[in-house]
Structures are given as structure tokens and as C-alpha cells.
Write a protein that holds these residues in place. Sequence first.
Motif, PDB file in Angstrom:
ATOM      1  N   GLU A 185       0.863  -1.183   0.000  1.00 24.55           N
ATOM      2  CA  GLU A 185       0.000   0.000   0.000  1.00 24.55           C
ATOM      3  C   GLU A 185       0.898   1.232   0.000  1.00 24.55           C
ATOM      4  N   TRP A 186       0.895   1.952  -1.090  1.00 23.82           N
ATOM      5  CA  TRP A 186       1.825   3.076  -1.255  1.00 23.82           C
ATOM      6  C   TRP A 186       1.114   4.268  -1.862  1.00 23.82           C
ATOM      7  N   PRO A 187       1.097   5.418  -1.205  1.00 27.60           N
ATOM      8  CA  PRO A 187       1.657   5.670   0.132  1.00 27.60           C
ATOM      9  C   PRO A 187       1.024   4.762   1.190  1.00 27.60           C
ATOM     10  N   MET A 188       1.754   4.552   2.274  1.00 24.75           N
ATOM     11  CA  MET A 188       1.251   3.686   3.335  1.00 24.75           C
ATOM     12  C   MET A 188      -0.075   4.244   3.838  1.00 24.75           C
ATOM     13  N   SER A 189      -1.057   3.364   3.913  1.00 26.13           N
ATOM     14  CA  SER A 189      -2.436   3.806   4.139  1.00 26.13           C
ATOM     15  C   SER A 189      -2.721   4.337   5.532  1.00 26.13           C
ATOM     16  N   SER A 190      -1.958   3.874   6.537  1.00 22.52           N
ATOM     17  CA  SER A 190      -2.245   4.294   7.905  1.00 22.52           C
ATOM     18  C   SER A 190      -1.044   4.054   8.807  1.00 22.52           C
ATOM     19  N   LYS A 191      -1.114   4.626  10.006  1.00 26.97           N
ATOM     20  CA  LYS A 191      -0.079   4.399  11.014  1.00 26.97           C
ATOM     21  C   LYS A 191      -0.023   2.912  11.373  1.00 26.97           C
ATOM     22  N   THR A 192      -1.195   2.296  11.483  1.00 29.45           N
ATOM     23  CA  THR A 192      -1.262   0.870  11.835  1.00 29.45           C
ATOM     24  C   THR A 192      -0.598   0.010  10.773  1.00 29.45           C
ATOM     25  N   TYR A 193      -0.880   0.319   9.499  1.00 30.07           N
ATOM     26  CA  TYR A 193      -0.258  -0.448   8.406  1.00 30.07           C
ATOM     27  C   TYR A 193       1.264  -0.319   8.465  1.00 30.07           C
ATOM     28  N   ALA A 194       1.762   0.908   8.652  1.00 28.24           N
ATOM     29  CA  ALA A 194       3.212   1.146   8.693  1.00 28.24           C
ATOM     30  C   ALA A 194       3.862   0.407   9.858  1.00 28.24           C
ATOM     31  N   SER A 195       3.247   0.475  11.029  1.00 27.73           N
ATOM     32  CA  SER A 195       3.799  -0.179  12.215  1.00 27.73           C
ATOM     33  C   SER A 195       3.789  -1.695  12.076  1.00 27.73           C
ATOM     34  N   ASN A 196       2.705  -2.239  11.549  1.00 24.99           N
ATOM     35  CA  ASN A 196       2.611  -3.699  11.378  1.00 24.99           C
ATOM     36  C   ASN A 196       3.633  -4.211  10.366  1.00 24.99           C
ATOM     37  N   LEU A 197       3.849  -3.438   9.299  1.00 26.69           N
ATOM     38  CA  LEU A 197       4.847  -3.831   8.304  1.00 26.69           C
ATOM     39  C   LEU A 197       6.239  -3.851   8.939  1.00 26.69           C
ATOM     40  N   ALA A 198       6.524  -2.864   9.786  1.00 30.33           N
ATOM     41  CA  ALA A 198       7.817  -2.807  10.473  1.00 30.33           C
ATOM     42  C   ALA A 198       7.994  -4.016  11.392  1.00 30.33           C
ATOM     43  N   LYS A 199       6.945  -4.380  12.124  1.00 29.31           N
ATOM     44  CA  LYS A 199       7.009  -5.539  13.018  1.00 29.31           C
ATOM     45  C   LYS A 199       7.267  -6.828  12.231  1.00 29.31           C
ATOM     46  N   THR A 200       6.604  -6.946  11.086  1.00 30.13           N
ATOM     47  CA  THR A 200       6.804  -8.129  10.236  1.00 30.13           C
ATOM     48  C   THR A 200       8.226  -8.195   9.723  1.00 30.13           C
ATOM     49  N   ASP A 201       8.755  -7.069   9.272  1.00 26.65           N
ATOM     50  CA  ASP A 201      10.126  -7.037   8.740  1.00 26.65           C
ATOM     51  C   ASP A 201      11.146  -7.315   9.844  1.00 26.65           C
ATOM     52  N   PHE A 202      10.881  -6.808  11.054  1.00 23.37           N
ATOM     53  CA  PHE A 202      11.808  -7.062  12.157  1.00 23.37           C
ATOM     54  C   PHE A 202      11.832  -8.552  12.509  1.00 23.37           C
ATOM     55  N   GLU A 203      10.677  -9.180  12.498  1.00 25.95           N
ATOM     56  CA  GLU A 203      10.606 -10.626  12.758  1.00 25.95           C
ATOM     57  C   GLU A 203      11.367 -11.404  11.699  1.00 25.95           C
ATOM     58  N   ARG A 204      11.295 -10.946  10.468  1.00 23.90           N
ATOM     59  CA  ARG A 204      12.027 -11.614   9.389  1.00 23.90           C
ATOM     60  C   ARG A 204      13.531 -11.485   9.592  1.00 23.90           C
ATOM     61  N   LEU A 205      13.996 -10.329  10.066  1.00 26.36           N
ATOM     62  CA  LEU A 205      15.423 -10.149  10.362  1.00 26.36           C
ATOM     63  C   LEU A 205      15.859 -11.112  11.456  1.00 26.36           C
ATOM     64  N   GLN A 206      15.028 -11.251  12.486  1.00 28.15           N
ATOM     65  CA  GLN A 206      15.350 -12.156  13.585  1.00 28.15           C
ATOM     66  C   GLN A 206      15.406 -13.608  13.123  1.00 28.15           C
ATOM     67  N   LYS A 207      14.486 -13.987  12.246  1.00 30.51           N
ATOM     68  CA  LYS A 207      14.467 -15.358  11.728  1.00 30.51           C
ATOM     69  C   LYS A 207      15.713 -15.662  10.904  1.00 30.51           C
ATOM     70  N   GLN A 208      16.321 -14.614  10.342  1.00 32.98           N
ATOM     71  CA  GLN A 208      17.568 -14.778   9.590  1.00 32.98           C
ATOM     72  C   GLN A 208      18.786 -14.803  10.514  1.00 32.98           C
ATOM     73  N   GLY A 209      18.532 -14.703  11.827  1.00 30.98           N
ATOM     74  CA  GLY A 209      19.621 -14.734  12.802  1.00 30.98           C
ATOM     75  C   GLY A 209      20.360 -13.418  12.931  1.00 30.98           C
ATOM     76  N   LEU A 210      19.731 -12.334  12.512  1.00 25.83           N
ATOM     77  CA  LEU A 210      20.376 -11.017  12.561  1.00 25.83           C
ATOM     78  C   LEU A 210      19.928 -10.270  13.817  1.00 25.83           C
ATOM     79  N   GLU A 211      20.832 -10.116  14.769  1.00 25.78           N
ATOM     80  CA  GLU A 211      20.514  -9.427  16.016  1.00 25.78           C
ATOM     81  C   GLU A 211      20.690  -7.917  15.840  1.00 25.78           C
ATOM     82  N   ILE A 212      19.628  -7.174  16.050  1.00 26.99           N
ATOM     83  CA  ILE A 212      19.657  -5.721  15.897  1.00 26.99           C
ATOM     84  C   ILE A 212      19.665  -5.076  17.284  1.00 26.99           C
TER      85      ILE A 212
END
Length: 259
Positions: A185-212
Motif C-alpha cells: 500500500e503506497w503511500p502507506m495507508s495508515s499508522k497501523t499499516y506502517a507499524s505492522n509492516l515494520a514488526k513483520t520485517d523485524f521478525e524476518r530479520l530475527q528469523k535470519q539470525g540477525l541481532e539488531i
Amino acid sequence: MKNFLQISVVLLSIFSVVSCQKETTKEAPERSLIIIVKDYSASISQSKTEQEMEIQHLTHYLNQHLIENTDVMVMNINSHSDSRTNTTWFKFNAPKVQQATRVQSESEKELEQTFYLAKVRKTLKSTQKKIIEQMYGTTTSSNQTAIVELLYPISEVLKNYNKVNVCIYSDLIQESDFTDFTKGEWPMSSKTYASNLAKTDFERLQKQGLEIDLIKVISIDVVTPNEPENEKYYVTMPYYWDTLLKLGHYNGKINWQKL
């Protein structure tokens, strides 16, 4: 009585040694780092005037933050942002000081300190010039904008420093194989959409073993191009970066600026 005297002499000797050690031991200086991130993706095009404005901003930023015992790391945003070859280091090397061969007066010590600080300022000015020459020399644009991919290599570097300041010259519109803002969704449709996408991407980084872990970062400045047509993206997109960085233990706020 004799034993008491012997014990007293031994204790006095130990106390003297410990006292001398305390007087001669110096704490290691605090190590600071400046991370400068520059976007070289094809979506960023600069006129000569815009580049001059960016250089002025960078010069002011370095004048504020580049001090003694501070290293600088310049990172490029492109298709291979997380590559080690995509990083240039500018290490602070303290000017050499000639050791005094005799006891100095207070005025002599002050004069010596003045000379030393003058050498430090000269070193920092030279470093600043090298940074600008490196960043604004000949560059090749990239067809991807890999920004999230920088978080892990930055986290690894932070382990060696006490505090870190970050300055990013980019529109922060992520477009890479890992995640692409423009494919959802571009532009990002809402604050909730943006935050949820960030949470999903962060989980994906963790699953790759990347500690942030960005806990040592004390400030993040983002300088975006002055492009009115992009204003609609910044209504909700900042919530993505706020959420992602907070999950990575950054406790501050992002200082958004326009050229």
C-alpha cells in the motif's frame, strides 16, 4: 613486638604500591562514532545547488559532532548496502605528544595542551575534508534502495563504541529484495499499516539470525530531498521507521529534516 613491626612494614609497602598504581592508571577515553549514510539509489537525483546545500548541512553536522576520539564510518545506500566493501572508515589518530623529560610548570603544561588541541583541530578539519571528497566524488547510481539491510552491520560496529550519532541523507523509501514499500500500500495507508509492516520485517530479520541492537545510538538525523511530490509519503511512512528502530532498542526520536 618484632613481628608486629614486620607486619606493619609489609602492609605499608603494599599500601604504597597500590597508591602508586592508582595515581598512574588512567581511564581509557570514551570512544565515539559518527555514522554517515548516503543514498546513491537511482531514485535520488541532485542538482548542483542541492548537493551544495547537502554539503553545507554535513559540514555543520561534523562541526558539531566530530570531536577528539571520534571515528567516522560512511555507508552507502544502494543494492549491496550490507556489504563490507560498501563502507569507508575515517579513524581518529591522536596527534603525537613529546613526553616531557623534566618537571613542567603549570604555564608550560597549559601551553603544551594548547599546542596539542591545535593539532587535534587540524586533524579533524583534515578528516572532514576527506569525508566530503569521498562522499561527493564520482559515484554510480543503484537500482535498489536497501536501507533496512544496514541495521545489522551497524549493530555489529556499535559493540566497539560508547556512543554513536547517525546522520542519513536519503528519502528513506525502501526498495529492495528484502522489502519494497512501493509494492504494498503506497503511500502507506495508515499508522497501523506502517507499524505492522515494520514488526513483520523485524521478525524476518530475527528469523535470519540477525541481532539488531541500537541501544548505543544517541541520535538519528534524517535529511530528505526537498521534493514536494514526495510529501504524501511522509504522512505515515515515519511510523514504519519509528517502530522498526524501537524494536531494535533505539530509545530516541528520529530528527526529520528537509534540505
